[in-house]
Motif scaffolding. Structure first.
Motif, PDB file in Angstrom:
ATOM      1  N   ASP A 222     -34.131 -20.060 -57.645  1.00 53.57           N
ATOM      2  CA  ASP A 222     -32.623 -19.538 -57.574  1.00 53.57           C
ATOM      3  C   ASP A 222     -32.182 -19.107 -56.205  1.00 53.57           C
ATOM      4  O   ASP A 222     -31.087 -19.207 -55.860  1.00 53.57           O
ATOM      5  N   PHE A 223     -32.927 -18.674 -55.244  1.00 52.01           N
ATOM      6  CA  PHE A 223     -32.672 -18.263 -53.974  1.00 52.01           C
ATOM      7  C   PHE A 223     -33.039 -19.016 -52.749  1.00 52.01           C
ATOM      8  O   PHE A 223     -34.269 -19.604 -53.230  1.00 52.01           O
ATOM      9  N   GLU A 243     -37.734 -12.158 -51.747  1.00 52.84           N
ATOM     10  CA  GLU A 243     -37.216 -11.977 -52.977  1.00 52.84           C
ATOM     11  C   GLU A 243     -35.969 -11.362 -53.208  1.00 52.84           C
ATOM     12  O   GLU A 243     -35.433 -10.603 -52.274  1.00 52.84           O
ATOM     13  N   LYS A 244     -35.014 -12.300 -53.789  1.00 54.19           N
ATOM     14  CA  LYS A 244     -33.514 -11.998 -53.910  1.00 54.19           C
ATOM     15  C   LYS A 244     -32.736 -11.872 -52.696  1.00 54.19           C
ATOM     16  O   LYS A 244     -31.960 -11.493 -52.346  1.00 54.19           O
ATOM     17  N   GLU A 245     -33.296 -12.907 -51.699  1.00 47.98           N
ATOM     18  CA  GLU A 245     -32.283 -13.282 -50.538  1.00 47.98           C
ATOM     19  C   GLU A 245     -32.421 -14.543 -50.300  1.00 47.98           C
ATOM     20  O   GLU A 245     -33.398 -15.457 -50.580  1.00 47.98           O
ATOM     21  N   ASP A 246     -30.985 -14.959 -49.573  1.00 45.88           N
ATOM     22  CA  ASP A 246     -30.794 -16.167 -49.499  1.00 45.88           C
ATOM     23  C   ASP A 246     -30.999 -16.596 -48.002  1.00 45.88           C
ATOM     24  O   ASP A 246     -30.216 -16.302 -47.284  1.00 45.88           O
ATOM     25  N   LYS A 265     -28.232 -10.917 -48.090  1.00 48.46           N
ATOM     26  CA  LYS A 265     -28.684 -10.193 -49.181  1.00 48.46           C
ATOM     27  C   LYS A 265     -27.572  -9.238 -49.728  1.00 48.46           C
ATOM     28  O   LYS A 265     -27.061  -8.354 -48.992  1.00 48.46           O
ATOM     29  N   TYR A 412     -26.081 -14.251 -54.177  1.00 50.07           N
ATOM     30  CA  TYR A 412     -26.650 -13.634 -55.416  1.00 50.07           C
ATOM     31  C   TYR A 412     -27.573 -14.749 -56.284  1.00 50.07           C
ATOM     32  O   TYR A 412     -27.827 -14.550 -57.540  1.00 50.07           O
ATOM     33  N   GLY A 413     -27.757 -16.047 -55.548  1.00 52.56           N
ATOM     34  CA  GLY A 413     -28.604 -16.958 -56.024  1.00 52.56           C
ATOM     35  C   GLY A 413     -27.666 -18.071 -56.661  1.00 52.56           C
ATOM     36  O   GLY A 413     -26.612 -17.792 -56.642  1.00 52.56           O
TER      37      GLY A 413
END
Length: 594
Positions: A222-223, A243-246, A265, A412-413
């Motif tokens: 997702d990211f 995690e949770k960072e593009d 982020k 946000y993914g």
């Protein structure tokens, strides 16, 4: 003692911008595009000194700069009054007249990449194929050019070349959330990711050798994360992620055998250094909340252009682990602590989806009690924690500003970003409305004191919210927003057209949905005062879109103010125009705060 007057909104008009920059090999000269004289031109600083002096007087925006490694010349891509048809010019390092290098009327040139000896220029252009594009190699010495790739299926851009100039990476832009990359060597095309059918993106491509490529992708995730491709055995592998960072852009530093990685982020950027030998990832502190552009010098020094929420664009250098600010752009007479740092809020939308938003809150002593809803542009973009003089002077004047990163926003993914595709007018619209309801419940806004303003997709959303939820708003500002999705799809630049079916919809297959989501269908409900702003040379949202809504509303006797800027495109590149727009926006809103 002398008593000085308190700064007024005019102070916020006197901020300057930085579009792009480059540094020569010796790091003795930094060249950047800035509007110190009211229009964008090239200026330079002789390092380590930081006093700017002018190089060009072209008075036009510059989208890219490249410095010849031998120090003989600079290349600059400049358009004409915001038409985005960038032409390639050469500029002597000491400044002077622009010498055309590759120009073609009505065409757009992009992606400058010079060979190490400065003899060959690689770039992509619309000049012979406006839809799928072609990439070229131009011999600067012999003045001969050849096509090195012809695009197909989707707009195709040259994005990286190997050190020996035998292998080239191209990206195919099927959609903002579907970007494939392939390496072309000896006429063969090999894709960097294993599966071409699963929609994902590839960006930030860098060769670290003739056979090893690093890039960022969200393939299978997702990211986005850091990946590598070995051209010798055509192998792909995931290398590093947070995690949770593009992860986005990648920059190679040969001096330390490492990569610098820009990551998103939420509303802020982060910077990481990845050691290629140890395969370790370390975060690097940065002096901004946004990284607009980053350059890695041969010495390993970093040069960064970026902003914070309360500081305009500036240039910085990192040497021996320490950042030094090279430019001193600020808001004259206004301290950073007197400006608004955004509060971060999270709320649940109509379907339970979590939405992040920023709230720029006016200080109690200045507040007029009104909140401006600002749907951002894109829509596959995001409102970041970065400086907008428009925001700061409105907040200083007493308005609070609410900026939701509704579904479709980036950072946000992949799944979140894809939610706007084929649904421009339902989910994102209700995300904005639920954001207002959140403010009401929290006591941050009054129902009878809400105004609405947006630009580009945000202008479209302002029109649609006005048409479908007029009771929420006292007045509306639309800045170059599409009003009719059918005419918008037909009028975008040719190289955008292959993405329109997935991005917006198909005029035949999705006729009912596109009709429902077109603001022009809700004229009867658009009862509040409106101010529409448009650049005459806008290639993305053409003037006919604004003409259409203004003429239709005036035909119904509605209160519509219309401002057309003859020498602007999709934005404001000239300080006089920017000031005029801001002054008129302020005057328009001020009518409705009593």
């Amino acid at each position: 003692m002398i008593q000085f007057r308190q700064p007024d909104v005019e102070n916020f008009f006197q901020t300057f911008g930085i579009q792009t920059f480059t540094v020569n090999k010796e790091e003795s000269q930094l060249v950047f595009s800035t509007n110190l004289n009211g229009k964008y031109n090239l200026w330079a600083m002789d390092l380590p000194n930081a006093f700017p002096y002018p190089l060009s007087f072209h008075n036009q925006s510059c989208s890219q700069l490249a410095y010849d490694k031998q120090g003989r010349y600079l290349l600059a891509v400049m358009d004409n009054d915001g038409d985005e048809n960038g032409q390639i010019y050469a500029v002597p390092p000491q400044g002077g007249s622009l010498e055309p290098v590759r120009t073609h009327e009505g065409a757009r040139h992009m992606g400058l990449d010079l060979s190490k000896d400065g003899e060959r220029l690689y770039y992509t252009s619309t000049k012979e194929d406006q839809t799928y594009l072609k990439s070229y190699c131009y011999d600067m010495k012999e003045k001969e050019e050849k096509v090195i790739h012809e695009g197909g299926d989707a707009a195709t851009y040259l994005t990286a070349k190997s050190p020996d100039e035998q292998s080239f990476v191209y990206v195919k832009h099927y959609a903002n959330t579907y970007v494939l990359a392939f390496v072309k060597k000896d006429g063969q095309e090999v894709y960097l990711t294993p599966d071409r059918e699963e929609q994902h993106t590839v960006s930030g491509v860098e060769f670290v050798s003739d056979t090893l490529i690093y890039f960022t992708t969200n393939y299978g995730e997702d990211f986005s994360y850091l990946a590598r491709f070995n051209l010798e055995n055509e192998s792909f592998e995931k290398v590093a992620a947070i995690e949770k960072e593009d992860f986005d852009s990648v920059y190679y530093d040969q001096s330390s055998n490492s990569l610098y990685i820009r990551a998103e982020k939420g509303v802020k950027d982060k910077l990481y250094q990845f050691d290629l030998k140890e395969e370790s990832l370390n975060e690097i502190d940065i002096p901004t909340t946004e990284i607009a552009e980053l350059k890695v010098a041969d010495s390993g020094n970093l040069y960064l252009a970026g902003r914070t929420a309360v500081r305009p664009a500036n240039l910085y250098m990192r040497k021996d682990g320490q950042w030094k600010q090279l430019t001193k752009y600020n808001v004259p007479g206004v301290k950073e602590e007197d400006m608004a740092e955004p509060e971060l809020h999270t709320y649940k939308s109509f379907d339970g989806l979590e939405i992040e938003a920023q709230f720029f809150k006016a200080k109690p002593e200045n507040s007029n009690g009104h909140v401006i809803l600002w749907p951002h542009g894109g829509p596959q973009a995001a409102e970041r924690a970065t400086f907008r003089s428009l925001f700061q002077f409105l907040v200083y004047r007493g308005y609070s500003i609410f900026t939701p990163n509704f579904r479709g926003s980036t950072g946000y993914g992949l799944k979140f970003s894809k939610m706007v595709e084929g649904d421009w007018g339902h989910g994102p619209r209700l995300d904005n409305i639920e954001g207002l309801e959140y403010l009401f419940k929290k006591g941050l806004a009054d129902r009878d004191k809400v105004l609405l303003m947006g630009g580009s997709y945000g202008g479209y959303m302002a029109l649609l919210l006005h048409g479908r939820h007029a009771d929420y708003f006292k007045a509306v500002v639309d800045i170059f927003g599409p009003c009719n999705l059918f005419s918008f799809i037909e009028s975008v630049p040719e190289h955008w057209k292959p993405v329109m079916k997935q991005w917006v919809g198909d005029p035949v297959e999705d006729k009912e949905k596109l009709t429902e989501d077109s603001p022009i269908e809700y004229l009867d409900s658009m009862t509040k005062p409106m101010f529409v702003i448009q650049g005459a040379k806008d290639p993305r949202v053409v003037k006919a879109e604004s003409d259409q809504i203004v003429e239709a509303l005036k035909g119904k006797g509605r209160d519509v103010q219309y401002l057309v800027l003859d020498d602007e495109g999709h934005g404001f590149s000239k300080k006089a125009n920017e000031m005029k727009v801001y002054e008129e926006v302020l005057a328009f809103f001020d009518q409705y705060i009593d």
